[in-house]
Design an enzyme around this catalytic site. Structure first.
Site, mmCIF file in Angstrom:
data_model
loop_
_atom_site.group_PDB
_atom_site.id
_atom_site.type_symbol
_atom_site.label_atom_id
_atom_site.label_comp_id
_atom_site.label_asym_id
_atom_site.label_seq_id
_atom_site.Cartn_x
_atom_site.Cartn_y
_atom_site.Cartn_z
ATOM 1 N N TYR A 1 48.132 33.852 -16.003
ATOM 2 C CA TYR A 1 46.868 33.665 -15.900
ATOM 3 C C TYR A 1 46.267 34.977 -16.558
ATOM 4 O O TYR A 1 45.142 35.532 -16.251
ATOM 5 C CB TYR A 1 46.654 34.043 -14.270
ATOM 6 C CG TYR A 1 47.122 32.966 -13.578
ATOM 7 C CD1 TYR A 1 46.230 31.825 -13.404
ATOM 8 C CD2 TYR A 1 48.519 32.688 -12.965
ATOM 9 C CE1 TYR A 1 46.446 30.664 -12.671
ATOM 10 C CE2 TYR A 1 48.707 31.729 -12.311
ATOM 11 C CZ TYR A 1 47.887 30.441 -12.178
ATOM 12 O OH TYR A 1 48.327 29.629 -11.430
ATOM 13 N N SER A 2 46.757 35.334 -17.704
ATOM 14 C CA SER A 2 46.400 36.514 -18.362
ATOM 15 C C SER A 2 44.885 36.355 -19.058
ATOM 16 O O SER A 2 44.583 35.365 -19.846
ATOM 17 C CB SER A 2 47.224 36.718 -19.447
ATOM 18 O OG SER A 2 46.821 37.624 -20.527
ATOM 19 N N ASN A 3 43.908 37.343 -18.889
ATOM 20 C CA ASN A 3 42.810 37.237 -19.280
ATOM 21 C C ASN A 3 43.027 37.621 -20.991
ATOM 22 O O ASN A 3 42.085 37.164 -21.778
ATOM 23 C CB ASN A 3 41.939 38.450 -18.680
ATOM 24 C CG ASN A 3 41.500 38.060 -17.313
ATOM 25 O OD1 ASN A 3 41.303 37.019 -16.963
ATOM 26 N ND2 ASN A 3 41.369 39.209 -16.462
ATOM 27 N N ILE A 35 45.239 36.727 -23.173
ATOM 28 C CA ILE A 35 45.908 35.416 -23.639
ATOM 29 C C ILE A 35 44.691 34.525 -24.013
ATOM 30 O O ILE A 35 44.543 34.217 -25.060
ATOM 31 C CB ILE A 35 46.842 34.518 -22.734
ATOM 32 C CG1 ILE A 35 48.267 35.402 -22.733
ATOM 33 C CG2 ILE A 35 47.013 33.169 -23.357
ATOM 34 C CD1 ILE A 35 48.986 35.465 -24.119
#
Ligand SMILES: *Cc1c(COP(=O)(O)O)cnc(C)c1O
Length: 298
Positions: A69-71, A73
């Site tokens: 869920y990385s912002n 990435i």
């Protein structure tokens, strides 16, 4: 110059509330969440100098790291697409049967996803196998990231009026940048969103020059709501309350916990009457897509 987003959209939102009037404190929010639908908030600022360096070195490919869920990435994927760079995201954990919305988006921007076990992710063995690529650390951690984050406050008019600046802390890169551009009399408060991340002070230190270390700042560890990305019902309810009272959208990982910390510190007089507080809204709203629809009112 890497310039792919609309920085002039950033604005200040002044919060009006009885608890602020009662305490005689002013709370302004620097809304960096509005600068781009995907590369929102601090992620673009942290990426800008890495991407500039990659382009000027003639790199055609970027590799970076993150969770499902990385912002960071998704912001990297989107920025690379806009700049015509190929990119790979090394994702923590085995490939799930159903990809998260974040990863689906990242893939749609052309990012190659490579899943590695949590163990391999941790020991970063994979880095040694990479060649012909420009590597950006997880979360954009590093000095170039901090230098980029230092430019966030360029978008805050009348910066000197504030006695306190408050922002969320993941890797501490944004906090380092904010400390760099704060004045000697301002107190910078970083709200850690992880449970007892005691490595943080040291990691922050690595990003600060001697003169930055003379500034006034501290990291607060009591506002994580159970740990990284934990979002108990009380937090969700609080986010809906903030939205209803102020039309301020927040995210479950960073900005809701930071707003809660600001409110708590003001109500309990840690931030004393007469203070003028600036909170950085660092974006990250796409992370709310991990919630079932309808849970949030926005
Ligand atoms: C990544 C992120 C942060 C944390 O930034 P660091 O520089 O890693 O401390 C804070 N807020 C939002 C919305 C983020 O996406």
């Amino acid at each position: 110059m890497v310039d792919v987003i609309e920085l002039d959209k950033i604005f200040i939102q002044t919060i009006e509330a009885k608890w602020l009037k009662d305490q005689d404190v002013c709370l302004d929010i620097l809304r960096t969440d509005v600068l781009h639908p995907v590369i929102s908030g601090n992620k673009w600022f942290k990426l800008r100098y890495y991407l500039e360096e990659a382009l000027s070195a003639g790199s055609k490919h970027i590799t970076t790291f993150g969770g499902a869920y990385s912002n960071h990435i998704i912001a990297t994927a989107c920025a690379c697409k806009q700049l015509g760079l190929a990119c790979t995201g090394i994702i923590r954990g085995e490939r799930p049967a159903v990809l998260s919305s974040t990863l689906v988006y990242a893939q749609s921007f052309g990012m190659q996803l490579q899943f590695v076990s949590r163990e391999d992710y941790k020991n970063k063995a994979i880095v040694k196998q990479l060649s012909d690529t420009y590597i950006i650390h997880e979360g954009g951690y590093g000095k170039q990231g901090a230098r980029g984050a230092a430019t966030i406050l360029d978008y805050c008019p009348n910066l000197n009026q504030y006695s306190h600046i408050i922002c969320a802390v993941g890797t501490g890169t944004m906090l380092a940048g904010i400390i760099k551009s704060a004045t000697a009399t301002q107190l910078v408060l970083g709200i850690s969103v992880m449970k007892a991340n005691r490595a943080l002070e040291n990691e922050l230190d690595q990003l600060l020059e001697k003169e930055d270390q003379q500034k006034q700042y501290s990291i607060l560890h009591d506002y994580h709501f159970g740990g990284y990305a934990k979002h108990p019902p009380a937090l969700i309810a609080y986010m809906n309350t903030i939205w209803q009272a102020h039309q301020l959208p927040t995210d479950i990982v960073y900005t809701s916990k930071t707003f809660f910390a600001a409110e708590t510190l003001i109500r309990n007089n840690t931030i004393t009457p007469g203070s003028r507080v600036l909170m950085i809204h660092s974006g990250g709203l796409q992370g709310n897509l991990s919630l079932p629809p309808g849970v949030l009112l926005f």
